[in-house]
Design a protein around this motif. Structure first.
Motif, PDB file in Angstrom:
ATOM      1  N   GLY A  74       2.095  11.612  -5.609  1.00  0.00           N
ATOM      2  CA  GLY A  74       2.728  11.288  -4.625  1.00  0.00           C
ATOM      3  C   GLY A  74       2.517   9.739  -4.771  1.00  0.00           C
ATOM      4  O   GLY A  74       1.266   9.159  -4.880  1.00  0.00           O
ATOM      5  N   TRP A  75       3.101   9.019  -3.212  1.00  0.00           N
ATOM      6  CA  TRP A  75       2.004   7.629  -3.216  1.00  0.00           C
ATOM      7  C   TRP A  75       2.321   7.724  -1.701  1.00  0.00           C
ATOM      8  O   TRP A  75       3.394   8.936  -1.193  1.00  0.00           O
ATOM      9  CB  TRP A  75       3.469   6.763  -2.890  1.00  0.00           C
ATOM     10  CG  TRP A  75       3.657   6.035  -4.593  1.00  0.00           C
ATOM     11  CD1 TRP A  75       4.001   6.509  -5.990  1.00  0.00           C
ATOM     12  CD2 TRP A  75       2.330   5.587  -5.536  1.00  0.00           C
ATOM     13  NE1 TRP A  75       3.823   5.751  -6.842  1.00  0.00           N
ATOM     14  CE2 TRP A  75       2.307   5.125  -6.313  1.00  0.00           C
ATOM     15  CE3 TRP A  75       1.205   4.304  -4.601  1.00  0.00           C
ATOM     16  CZ2 TRP A  75       1.699   3.915  -7.744  1.00  0.00           C
ATOM     17  CZ3 TRP A  75       0.404   4.295  -5.278  1.00  0.00           C
ATOM     18  CH2 TRP A  75       0.370   3.316  -6.836  1.00  0.00           C
ATOM     19  N   PHE A  76       1.439   7.812  -0.534  1.00  0.00           N
ATOM     20  CA  PHE A  76       0.842   7.464   0.491  1.00  0.00           C
ATOM     21  C   PHE A  76       0.225   6.323   1.266  1.00  0.00           C
ATOM     22  O   PHE A  76      -0.309   5.228   0.221  1.00  0.00           O
ATOM     23  CB  PHE A  76       0.257   8.802   1.184  1.00  0.00           C
ATOM     24  CG  PHE A  76       0.773  10.167   0.652  1.00  0.00           C
ATOM     25  CD1 PHE A  76       0.568  10.925  -0.715  1.00  0.00           C
ATOM     26  CD2 PHE A  76       1.056  11.129   1.435  1.00  0.00           C
ATOM     27  CE1 PHE A  76       1.317  12.078  -1.157  1.00  0.00           C
ATOM     28  CE2 PHE A  76       1.064  12.103   1.063  1.00  0.00           C
ATOM     29  CZ  PHE A  76       1.425  13.115  -0.006  1.00  0.00           C
ATOM     30  N   ARG A  77       0.531   6.509   2.049  1.00  0.00           N
ATOM     31  CA  ARG A  77       0.164   5.099   3.116  1.00  0.00           C
ATOM     32  C   ARG A  77      -0.583   5.136   4.282  1.00  0.00           C
ATOM     33  O   ARG A  77       0.160   5.896   4.986  1.00  0.00           O
ATOM     34  CB  ARG A  77       1.035   4.243   3.314  1.00  0.00           C
ATOM     35  CG  ARG A  77       2.109   4.668   3.804  1.00  0.00           C
ATOM     36  CD  ARG A  77       2.851   2.805   3.613  1.00  0.00           C
ATOM     37  NE  ARG A  77       4.229   3.288   4.574  1.00  0.00           N
ATOM     38  CZ  ARG A  77       5.273   2.782   4.916  1.00  0.00           C
ATOM     39  NH1 ARG A  77       5.602   1.552   4.348  1.00  0.00           N
ATOM     40  NH2 ARG A  77       6.232   2.811   5.895  1.00  0.00           N
ATOM     41  N   GLN A  78      -1.814   4.554   4.240  1.00  0.00           N
ATOM     42  CA  GLN A  78      -2.452   4.531   5.796  1.00  0.00           C
ATOM     43  C   GLN A  78      -2.575   2.988   6.264  1.00  0.00           C
ATOM     44  O   GLN A  78      -3.035   2.353   5.702  1.00  0.00           O
ATOM     45  CB  GLN A  78      -3.909   5.116   5.785  1.00  0.00           C
ATOM     46  CG  GLN A  78      -4.310   5.229   6.965  1.00  0.00           C
ATOM     47  CD  GLN A  78      -5.318   6.471   6.760  1.00  0.00           C
ATOM     48  OE1 GLN A  78      -5.991   6.092   6.182  1.00  0.00           O
ATOM     49  NE2 GLN A  78      -5.743   7.394   7.880  1.00  0.00           N
ATOM     50  N   ALA A  79      -1.821   3.093   7.799  1.00  0.00           N
ATOM     51  CA  ALA A  79      -2.192   1.568   8.207  1.00  0.00           C
ATOM     52  C   ALA A  79      -2.933   1.284   8.742  1.00  0.00           C
ATOM     53  O   ALA A  79      -3.513   2.753   9.548  1.00  0.00           O
ATOM     54  CB  ALA A  79      -1.089   1.091   9.289  1.00  0.00           C
ATOM     55  N   GLY A  87      -5.614   2.338  12.068  1.00  0.00           N
ATOM     56  CA  GLY A  87      -5.286   2.583  13.428  1.00  0.00           C
ATOM     57  C   GLY A  87      -4.081   3.517  13.526  1.00  0.00           C
ATOM     58  O   GLY A  87      -3.565   4.444  14.021  1.00  0.00           O
ATOM     59  N   LYS A  88      -3.757   4.040  11.833  1.00  0.00           N
ATOM     60  CA  LYS A  88      -2.495   5.389  12.105  1.00  0.00           C
ATOM     61  C   LYS A  88      -3.620   6.291  10.823  1.00  0.00           C
ATOM     62  O   LYS A  88      -4.103   5.743  10.150  1.00  0.00           O
ATOM     63  CB  LYS A  88      -1.028   4.134  11.552  1.00  0.00           C
ATOM     64  CG  LYS A  88      -0.370   3.497  12.629  1.00  0.00           C
ATOM     65  CD  LYS A  88       1.276   3.479  12.046  1.00  0.00           C
ATOM     66  CE  LYS A  88       1.485   1.767  13.236  1.00  0.00           C
ATOM     67  NZ  LYS A  88       2.799   2.071  12.877  1.00  0.00           N
ATOM     68  N   GLU A  89      -2.043   6.922  11.304  1.00  0.00           N
ATOM     69  CA  GLU A  89      -2.597   8.760  10.206  1.00  0.00           C
ATOM     70  C   GLU A  89      -1.879   8.302   9.122  1.00  0.00           C
ATOM     71  O   GLU A  89      -1.136   7.489   8.366  1.00  0.00           O
ATOM     72  CB  GLU A  89      -1.603   9.783  10.947  1.00  0.00           C
ATOM     73  CG  GLU A  89      -3.103   9.829  11.706  1.00  0.00           C
ATOM     74  CD  GLU A  89      -2.360  11.864  12.487  1.00  0.00           C
ATOM     75  OE1 GLU A  89      -3.290  11.910  13.237  1.00  0.00           O
ATOM     76  OE2 GLU A  89      -1.872  12.856  11.353  1.00  0.00           O
ATOM     77  N   VAL A 102      -2.770   0.467   3.410  1.00  0.00           N
ATOM     78  CA  VAL A 102      -3.971   1.362   2.614  1.00  0.00           C
ATOM     79  C   VAL A 102      -2.791   2.365   1.550  1.00  0.00           C
ATOM     80  O   VAL A 102      -2.611   3.567   2.301  1.00  0.00           O
ATOM     81  CB  VAL A 102      -4.904   1.179   2.216  1.00  0.00           C
ATOM     82  CG1 VAL A 102      -5.949   2.087   1.265  1.00  0.00           C
ATOM     83  CG2 VAL A 102      -5.200   0.204   2.436  1.00  0.00           C
ATOM     84  N   TYR A 103      -2.389   1.641  -0.232  1.00  0.00           N
ATOM     85  CA  TYR A 103      -1.224   3.048  -0.671  1.00  0.00           C
ATOM     86  C   TYR A 103      -2.303   3.495  -1.149  1.00  0.00           C
ATOM     87  O   TYR A 103      -3.234   3.315  -2.131  1.00  0.00           O
ATOM     88  CB  TYR A 103      -0.018   2.044  -1.491  1.00  0.00           C
ATOM     89  CG  TYR A 103       0.376   1.568   0.161  1.00  0.00           C
ATOM     90  CD1 TYR A 103       0.699   0.101   0.526  1.00  0.00           C
ATOM     91  CD2 TYR A 103       2.360   2.374  -0.302  1.00  0.00           C
ATOM     92  CE1 TYR A 103       1.418  -0.071   1.294  1.00  0.00           C
ATOM     93  CE2 TYR A 103       3.116   1.496   0.655  1.00  0.00           C
ATOM     94  CZ  TYR A 103       2.832   0.759   1.333  1.00  0.00           C
ATOM     95  OH  TYR A 103       3.601   0.180   2.502  1.00  0.00           O
ATOM     96  N   PHE A 104      -2.080   4.612  -1.839  1.00  0.00           N
ATOM     97  CA  PHE A 104      -2.744   5.620  -2.616  1.00  0.00           C
ATOM     98  C   PHE A 104      -1.876   6.470  -3.200  1.00  0.00           C
ATOM     99  O   PHE A 104      -0.296   6.581  -2.557  1.00  0.00           O
ATOM    100  CB  PHE A 104      -3.283   6.647  -1.221  1.00  0.00           C
ATOM    101  CG  PHE A 104      -4.096   6.427  -0.361  1.00  0.00           C
ATOM    102  CD1 PHE A 104      -4.421   5.560   0.932  1.00  0.00           C
ATOM    103  CD2 PHE A 104      -6.129   6.346  -1.033  1.00  0.00           C
ATOM    104  CE1 PHE A 104      -5.500   5.871   1.731  1.00  0.00           C
ATOM    105  CE2 PHE A 104      -7.074   5.384   0.167  1.00  0.00           C
ATOM    106  CZ  PHE A 104      -6.388   4.928   1.457  1.00  0.00           C
ATOM    107  N   CYS A 105      -2.028   6.451  -4.336  1.00  0.00           N
ATOM    108  CA  CYS A 105      -1.556   7.349  -5.700  1.00  0.00           C
ATOM    109  C   CYS A 105      -2.452   8.650  -5.305  1.00  0.00           C
ATOM    110  O   CYS A 105      -2.847   9.345  -5.185  1.00  0.00           O
ATOM    111  CB  CYS A 105      -1.832   7.166  -6.831  1.00  0.00           C
ATOM    112  SG  CYS A 105      -0.895   8.007  -7.950  1.00  0.00           S
ATOM    113  N   ALA A 106      -1.324   9.776  -5.767  1.00  0.00           N
ATOM    114  CA  ALA A 106      -1.776  11.240  -5.407  1.00  0.00           C
ATOM    115  C   ALA A 106      -1.605  12.183  -5.984  1.00  0.00           C
ATOM    116  O   ALA A 106      -0.190  11.694  -6.845  1.00  0.00           O
ATOM    117  CB  ALA A 106      -1.939  12.004  -4.023  1.00  0.00           C
TER     118      ALA A 106
END
Length: 121
Positions: free
Chosen positions: A35-40, A42-44, A93-97
Motif C-alpha cells: 500500500g501507499w499512504f500519505r501524511q500532510a 497537520g493531518k492524519e 510525505v508518502y509512505f510505502c507499507a
C-alpha cells in the motif's frame, strides 16, 4: 529485518507527474499486499492506494482515483505509484507499507521511512 525504501519524491508543479518507487527486501514479496499512504502537515495519515500480492487487484482512495496507478514488479520486489495531474493538496510525505495477506484494509505490518512530495501551485 524487513526493509521498505521509498524513492522518487520531489518538487513538481501542479499538473505534473511523479512516479514513486518502493523497494522491499527480506520478505516474501508476493505474500504481501502493498500500500501507499500519505501524511500532510497537520493531518492524519491517509490511505492512497493498494495492490494485491499477485498484482491482479488494485484499490484507490477517491482523492487520487483516475490520477494515479499503483503497480508492482514481483521480480524486482518493487511497488510503484504513478501520479498524474498533481495538485497542491497532494503535497505530503508518502509512505510505502506491506500487509501480510490479501486484505488491503487493516493494520499494515511494515512501513518505509517515507518520501516527500511537494506540489507547487
Amino acid at each position: 529485518q524487513v526493509q521498505l525504501v521509498e524513492s522518487g519524491g520531489g518538487l513538481v508543479q501542479a499538473g505534473g507527474s511523479l512516479r514513486l518507487s518502493c523497494a522491499a527486501s527480506r520478505l516474501t514479496f508476493t505474500m504481501f499486499t502493498m500500500g501507499w499512504f500519505r501524511q500532510a502537515p497537520g493531518k492524519e495519515r491517509e490511505f492512497v492506494a493498494a495492490i494485491s500480492g499477485s498484482g491482479d487487484s488494485t484499490y484507490y482512495a477517491d482523492s487520487v482515483k483516475g490520477r494515479s496507478t499503483i503497480s508492482r514488479d514481483n521480480v524486482k520486489n518493487t511497488v510503484y505509484l504513478q501520479m498524474h495531474s498533481l495538485k497542491p493538496e497532494d503535497t505530503a510525505v508518502y509512505f510505502c507499507a506491506a500487509k501480510y495477506g490479501h486484505n488491503y484494509v487493516g493494520e499494515y505490518n511494515f512501513w518505509g521511512q517515507g518520501t516527500q512530495v511537494t506540489v507547487s501551485s
